[in-house]
Enzyme design. Structure first.
Site, PDB file in Angstrom:
ATOM      1  N   ARG A 178      -5.428   5.680  -7.795  1.00 41.18           N
ATOM      2  CA  ARG A 178      -5.175   7.117  -7.893  1.00 41.18           C
ATOM      3  C   ARG A 178      -5.048   7.560  -9.342  1.00 41.18           C
ATOM      4  O   ARG A 178      -5.588   8.602  -9.747  1.00 41.18           O
ATOM      5  CB  ARG A 178      -3.902   7.457  -7.101  1.00 41.18           C
ATOM      6  CG  ARG A 178      -4.014   7.110  -5.625  1.00 41.18           C
ATOM      7  CD  ARG A 178      -2.668   7.118  -4.918  1.00 41.18           C
ATOM      8  NE  ARG A 178      -2.091   8.455  -4.927  1.00 41.18           N
ATOM      9  CZ  ARG A 178      -0.831   8.710  -4.569  1.00 41.18           C
ATOM     10  NH1 ARG A 178      -0.012   7.715  -4.221  1.00 41.18           N
ATOM     11  NH2 ARG A 178      -0.382   9.943  -4.587  1.00 41.18           N
TER      12      ARG A 178
ATOM     13  N   LEU B 252       0.867  -1.169   0.000  1.00 41.78           N
ATOM     14  CA  LEU B 252       0.000   0.000   0.000  1.00 41.78           C
ATOM     15  C   LEU B 252       0.907   1.223   0.000  1.00 41.78           C
ATOM     16  O   LEU B 252       1.991   1.202   0.600  1.00 41.78           O
ATOM     17  CB  LEU B 252      -0.901   0.035   1.242  1.00 41.78           C
ATOM     18  CG  LEU B 252      -2.006  -1.021   1.365  1.00 41.78           C
ATOM     19  CD1 LEU B 252      -2.726  -0.872   2.701  1.00 41.78           C
ATOM     20  CD2 LEU B 252      -2.999  -0.919   0.209  1.00 41.78           C
ATOM     21  N   ASP B 253       0.482   2.293  -0.653  1.00 43.33           N
ATOM     22  CA  ASP B 253       1.256   3.525  -0.623  1.00 43.33           C
ATOM     23  C   ASP B 253       1.401   4.017   0.811  1.00 43.33           C
ATOM     24  O   ASP B 253       0.570   3.719   1.680  1.00 43.33           O
ATOM     25  CB  ASP B 253       0.565   4.609  -1.444  1.00 43.33           C
ATOM     26  CG  ASP B 253       0.506   4.278  -2.926  1.00 43.33           C
ATOM     27  OD1 ASP B 253       1.304   3.432  -3.375  1.00 43.33           O
ATOM     28  OD2 ASP B 253      -0.343   4.854  -3.623  1.00 43.33           O
ATOM     29  N   LYS B 254       2.427   4.805   1.051  1.00 40.05           N
ATOM     30  CA  LYS B 254       2.686   5.336   2.388  1.00 40.05           C
ATOM     31  C   LYS B 254       1.438   5.971   2.990  1.00 40.05           C
ATOM     32  O   LYS B 254       1.089   5.713   4.151  1.00 40.05           O
ATOM     33  CB  LYS B 254       3.821   6.363   2.316  1.00 40.05           C
ATOM     34  CG  LYS B 254       4.062   7.113   3.623  1.00 40.05           C
ATOM     35  CD  LYS B 254       5.072   8.234   3.444  1.00 40.05           C
ATOM     36  CE  LYS B 254       5.190   9.062   4.716  1.00 40.05           C
ATOM     37  NZ  LYS B 254       6.119  10.218   4.556  1.00 40.05           N
TER      38      LYS B 254
END
Length: 327
Positions: A247, A148-150
């Site tokens: 996104r 998962l992205d930060k």
């Protein structure tokens, strides 16, 4: 698309055995570069080592990393993974949703990086996992099989053995593992829809991804949970797992995620919008994206497992403000 081969069994249960077919997008690419795309769950350094040792082959042959592909070749991995000793254990608190002998399910908070990397050599989920279970040092990347992205919060699964790691990676690559997210985007959207657009590196900004011709196939499904006037609360599910996929696809539709500074354009004024809503959106510190649900087959007995997390406080507060309530 990467396709798993035989499931491990017997004394070979710990081996990583995977297969992928190079398509037209890899035609003309170096062997090592194509492998990095097709086997994205493994580091470039590990793939290079497997190429040099002959554990990663092209049509059954050992080739140099610089070998150029024509497209259509079968790349195979048959390797015994080695412990990843680059990350050190750190006493970072974890929100454990579930744990058994084969896997750990964690609820990752926004702001926590998953793997050590340039700019984030420590203080990551991987460091925290090694403190929680030191035996994870024997599993690639401390058992982490997806990212998962930060600044994306939510649920992740971690393998506690080589056998579990191989089987969970295979589920990801065969698209049999379901990941369901919730997001808040700008603008009013239709009730439901699908985005089927390829994703690759942005042609001018290498730090970003974009919908580009010749990119890797990427499919995102969405449906509206709540219409919020100038915003929409969505449920989003993935068929593929490209970098920044949700996104990028939402931005491509013209509905970037609230708080997404990388893929969202600077919003213009919305006539009649409550100043408190304007402030809540402007001050939201991250992309409004939460991995809510994960559905997988348990690596021990193939039973279907479903794990769900609550929305984090900042996300729930944003929704409350957009609905016109208190945060």
């Amino acid at each position: 698309m990467t396709n798993p081969v035989d499931k491990p069994s017997g004394n070979d249960a710990g081996r990583i055995r995977l297969r992928a077919v190079a398509d037209s997008a890899q035609a003309g690419c170096r062997f090592d570069q194509a492998a990095a795309v097709l086997f994205a769950d493994y580091s470039r350094a590990r793939l290079q080592k497997w190429i040099r040792s002959g554990a990663l082959t092209v049509d059954g042959r050992r080739e140099k990393p610089t070998f150029r592909l024509h497209g259509g070749e079968v790349l195979r991995i048959d390797a015994e993974p080695e412990p990843d000793t680059r990350a050190e254990a750190e006493p970072i608190p974890l929100d454990i949703v579930h744990a058994d002998d084969d896997l750990i399910v964690v609820n990752k908070p926004a702001g926590l990086v998953v793997h050590p990397a340039a700019g984030h050599p420590a203080g990551t989920l991987q460091n925290a996992l090694l403190h929680f279970d030191p035996e994870l040092a024997a599993v690639p990347r401390a058992g982490i099989v997806h990212r998962l992205d930060k600044d994306t919060s939510g649920i992740m699964v971690v393998a506690r053995s080589l056998r579990a790691h191989t089987r969970l990676v295979a589920q990801l690559q065969s698209r049999s593992m379901s990941r369901i997210y919730e997001a808040v985007v700008r603008g009013e959207m239709r009730r439901r829809g699908t985005v089927d657009q390829p994703i690759g590196r942005h042609p001018r900004d290498r730090k970003r991804m974009a919908v580009v011709p010749g990119g890797r196939p990427a499919i995102t499904h969405y449906r509206v949970l709540t219409a919020l006037g100038a915003f929409t609360h969505l449920q989003v599910s993935l068929e593929t797992g490209r970098t920044h996929q949700i996104r990028v696809h939402m931005s491509h539709l013209g509905h970037p995620l609230v708080g997404d500074r990388q893929y969202g354009r600077k919003p213009g004024p919305v006539r009649g919008l409550d100043p408190r809503v304007v402030a809540a959106v402007r001050e939201f510190p991250r992309q409004a994206l939460h991995a809510r649900t994960l559905v997988l087959r348990h690596p021990a007995d193939d039973a279907e497992c479903r794990f769900t997390t609550d929305l984090p406080e900042d996300f729930s507060g944003l929704l409350a403000r957009l609905r016109g309530g208190d945060d």
